[in-house]
Design a protein around this motif. Sequence first.
Motif, PDB file in Angstrom:
ATOM      1  N   ILE A 109       0.844  -1.210   0.000  1.00 24.01           N
ATOM      2  CA  ILE A 109       0.000   0.000   0.000  1.00 24.01           C
ATOM      3  C   ILE A 109       0.874   1.253   0.000  1.00 24.01           C
ATOM      4  N   GLU A 110       1.939   1.242   0.799  1.00 26.93           N
ATOM      5  CA  GLU A 110       2.820   2.412   0.877  1.00 26.93           C
ATOM      6  C   GLU A 110       3.550   2.649  -0.449  1.00 26.93           C
ATOM      7  N   HIS A 111       4.077   1.566  -1.020  1.00 27.83           N
ATOM      8  CA  HIS A 111       4.801   1.741  -2.292  1.00 27.83           C
ATOM      9  C   HIS A 111       3.859   2.169  -3.419  1.00 27.83           C
ATOM     10  N   TYR A 112       2.688   1.548  -3.493  1.00 26.28           N
ATOM     11  CA  TYR A 112       1.766   1.863  -4.586  1.00 26.28           C
ATOM     12  C   TYR A 112       1.189   3.273  -4.430  1.00 26.28           C
ATOM     13  N   SER A 113       1.016   3.706  -3.196  1.00 22.49           N
ATOM     14  CA  SER A 113       0.563   5.088  -2.970  1.00 22.49           C
ATOM     15  C   SER A 113       1.609   6.057  -3.507  1.00 22.49           C
ATOM     16  N   ARG A 114       2.872   5.699  -3.306  1.00 26.95           N
ATOM     17  CA  ARG A 114       3.972   6.524  -3.813  1.00 26.95           C
ATOM     18  C   ARG A 114       3.968   6.539  -5.348  1.00 26.95           C
ATOM     19  N   VAL A 115       3.712   5.371  -5.946  1.00 25.28           N
ATOM     20  CA  VAL A 115       3.675   5.308  -7.422  1.00 25.28           C
ATOM     21  C   VAL A 115       2.537   6.179  -7.956  1.00 25.28           C
ATOM     22  N   VAL A 116       1.383   6.109  -7.298  1.00 20.94           N
ATOM     23  CA  VAL A 116       0.233   6.919  -7.720  1.00 20.94           C
ATOM     24  C   VAL A 116       0.602   8.397  -7.673  1.00 20.94           C
ATOM     25  N   GLU A 117       1.293   8.783  -6.608  1.00 26.14           N
ATOM     26  CA  GLU A 117       1.701  10.181  -6.430  1.00 26.14           C
ATOM     27  C   GLU A 117       2.713  10.590  -7.510  1.00 26.14           C
ATOM     28  N   GLU A 118       3.718   9.753  -7.714  1.00 25.44           N
ATOM     29  CA  GLU A 118       4.809  10.117  -8.625  1.00 25.44           C
ATOM     30  C   GLU A 118       4.434  10.052 -10.098  1.00 25.44           C
ATOM     31  N   THR A 119       3.376   9.335 -10.422  1.00 22.39           N
ATOM     32  CA  THR A 119       2.955   9.256 -11.824  1.00 22.39           C
ATOM     33  C   THR A 119       1.881  10.301 -12.139  1.00 22.39           C
TER      34      THR A 119
END
Length: 169
Positions: free
Chosen positions: A121-131
Amino acid sequence: MSETATSGDIMADESAEQRDQVIGLLTKAYWMEIETVMSYIANSVNPDGVRAQEIKESLEQDIQEELGHAQQFAARIKELYGVVPGSLDFEAEQTYLQPPGDQVDIVHVIRGVIEAEQGAIEHYSRVVEETDGIDPVTQDMVIAILHDEQGHKRLFEGFLREYEALGLA
Ligand SMILES: [Fe+2]
Ligand SMILES: [Fe+2]
């Protein structure tokens, strides 16, 4: 043709740098899913006892879902002109999902699953933010996967709550 570095098209030549960044995030996500598949296979088989049955069955279903996530991440890496890494690049991280000393220790497994899902969840939240504003297709895909992981985490939090209520956790 515009000469600005941000064309808004992640597939464009001038987006190569941003693409590499996204591919890096996707590669990490890919390995996380692969390791989760390994851990969930082991933990869908190892635990003993009547109480473990439901947990094992739930993990058995999750294996297919996590495998599907790994395949989606791999396909997106390819679409972005990246290369899906080979197995020699794999580095394990899930210390918390190793088999417990006692195979009836199902609470150890439940807590390990919650930690794995939280990490995703933490990594994918970061991906959502960075993309955001850079690669809407990857962002869209990862939002859907993030939703799956939230469901997994919530389910296992419910299992943990039951064990706590029974005084077993
Ligand atoms: Fe997953
Ligand atoms: Fe998951």
